[in-house]
Motif scaffolding. Structure first.
Motif, mmCIF file in Angstrom:
data_model
loop_
_atom_site.group_PDB
_atom_site.id
_atom_site.type_symbol
_atom_site.label_atom_id
_atom_site.label_comp_id
_atom_site.label_asym_id
_atom_site.label_seq_id
_atom_site.Cartn_x
_atom_site.Cartn_y
_atom_site.Cartn_z
ATOM 1 N N SER A 61 0.892 -1.229 -0.162
ATOM 2 C CA SER A 61 -0.160 0.102 -0.020
ATOM 3 C C SER A 61 0.928 0.954 -0.081
ATOM 4 O O SER A 61 1.629 1.178 0.688
ATOM 5 N N TYR A 105 6.714 -5.375 11.433
ATOM 6 C CA TYR A 105 6.140 -4.266 10.546
ATOM 7 C C TYR A 105 6.345 -3.057 11.241
ATOM 8 O O TYR A 105 6.371 -2.922 12.201
ATOM 9 N N GLU A 107 4.625 0.423 12.267
ATOM 10 C CA GLU A 107 3.246 0.522 12.632
ATOM 11 C C GLU A 107 2.657 1.927 12.050
ATOM 12 O O GLU A 107 1.733 1.950 11.555
ATOM 13 N N LYS A 108 3.604 2.878 11.632
ATOM 14 C CA LYS A 108 3.202 4.090 11.446
ATOM 15 C C LYS A 108 3.756 4.608 10.193
ATOM 16 O O LYS A 108 4.938 4.122 9.642
ATOM 17 N N LYS A 113 0.872 8.877 10.956
ATOM 18 C CA LYS A 113 -0.354 8.392 11.005
ATOM 19 C C LYS A 113 -0.138 6.702 10.833
ATOM 20 O O LYS A 113 0.789 6.133 10.298
ATOM 21 N N GLU A 114 -1.154 6.101 11.533
ATOM 22 C CA GLU A 114 -1.205 4.508 11.770
ATOM 23 C C GLU A 114 -1.259 3.919 10.336
ATOM 24 O O GLU A 114 -2.173 4.570 9.583
ATOM 25 N N ASN A 115 -0.335 3.043 9.901
ATOM 26 C CA ASN A 115 -0.658 2.387 8.810
ATOM 27 C C ASN A 115 -1.490 1.263 9.175
ATOM 28 O O ASN A 115 -0.918 0.222 9.438
ATOM 29 N N PHE A 116 -2.929 1.343 8.604
ATOM 30 C CA PHE A 116 -3.833 0.368 8.814
ATOM 31 C C PHE A 116 -3.476 -0.977 8.226
ATOM 32 O O PHE A 116 -3.925 -2.119 8.588
ATOM 33 N N HIS A 117 -2.836 -0.925 7.012
ATOM 34 C CA HIS A 117 -2.539 -1.866 6.093
ATOM 35 C C HIS A 117 -1.036 -2.420 6.282
ATOM 36 O O HIS A 117 -0.850 -3.406 5.444
ATOM 37 N N HIS A 120 -1.358 -6.158 6.613
ATOM 38 C CA HIS A 120 -1.645 -6.889 5.327
ATOM 39 C C HIS A 120 -0.443 -6.806 4.217
ATOM 40 O O HIS A 120 -0.446 -8.038 3.719
ATOM 41 N N SER A 164 5.716 -9.749 14.642
ATOM 42 C CA SER A 164 4.431 -10.312 14.460
ATOM 43 C C SER A 164 4.573 -12.038 14.440
ATOM 44 O O SER A 164 3.692 -12.394 15.191
#
Length: 212
Positions: A61, A105, A107-108, A113-117, A120, A164
């Motif tokens: 992303s 991973y 995280e931001k 900003k938070e990396n929501f993906h 994924h 993770s």
């Protein structure tokens, strides 16, 4: 004679583990499985580089590429420290793998900003690594059983990054008799998956337990 028996056992296990797919799919996907025993051949730097190159070109992303990895070879202090972060069950077999990895991973995003993906994208990268590994006759066993908090501290993971999972990695092979009887049964058990009807819903979400 014993070597021949082990070779035949290895071939038969590989054949038995080929997925009984309902629809025809890419052969490498059908052949992939997650062993708990590996050939004791050392995994070369070149082969590891090829696996990480497959990760490098995974979909991401906004091209943020939030995946990170720590890895170590059996016989090193780092490997032993990684083993010390695994669950007791995983330690019982993964401590004999040629290579261990921790996946992590970021995280931001760089803007805070938070990396929501991020998770994924990490998953996509591991999918790429897994298929590349299968092409090279390398097996990956992905493990959720890792004490990530201990691993974060043990390996000085910077703030903003999150361990993770763990992965045991090595060439397909090994000797089943090296596993406990319980693990041998798991290793030779028939592979099963839920049907597509329980996770793929046409035209909208549908409870898989409902009848049409």
């Amino acid at each position: 004679m014993k070597d021949i028996e082990h070779m035949n056992e290895k071939r038969q296990l590989a054949l038995d583990k080929i997925a009984d797919a309902d629809y025809e799919i890419y052969a490498l996907l059908k052949q992939r499985y997650s062993p708990r025993v590996f050939d004791d051949t050392e995994v070369s730097d070149s082969d590891l580089n090829r696996l990480f190159e497959a990760v490098r070109w995974s979909a991401s992303s906004s091209n943020l590429q939030p995946w990170r990895f720590i890895y170590a070879r059996k016989g090193t202090d780092s490997f032993d420290r990684m083993v010390g972060c695994l669950s007791d069950f995983n330690t019982s077999w993964a401590s004999e793998a040629p290579v261990l990895l921790f996946t992590a991973y970021k995280e931001k995003m760089d803007n805070g900003k938070e990396n929501f993906h991020a998770l994924h994208d990490l998953g996509l990268s591991l999918g790429s690594m897994t298929v590349q590994a299968q092409y090279m006759s390398i097996a990956l066993h992905h493990m959720a059983g890792v004490d990530w908090k201990k691993a974060q501290e043990e390996f000085d993971i910077p703030e903003g990054y999150h361990i993770s999972t763990a992965i045991a990695l090595g060439y397909y092979g090994g000797v089943l008799d090296d596993l406990s009887e319980k693990l041998q049964k798991q290793e030779t058990a028939k592979r099963e998956r839920i049907p597509q009807s329980e996770f793929a819903f046409k035209d909208g979400w549908k409870n898989a337990k409902e009848k049409s």
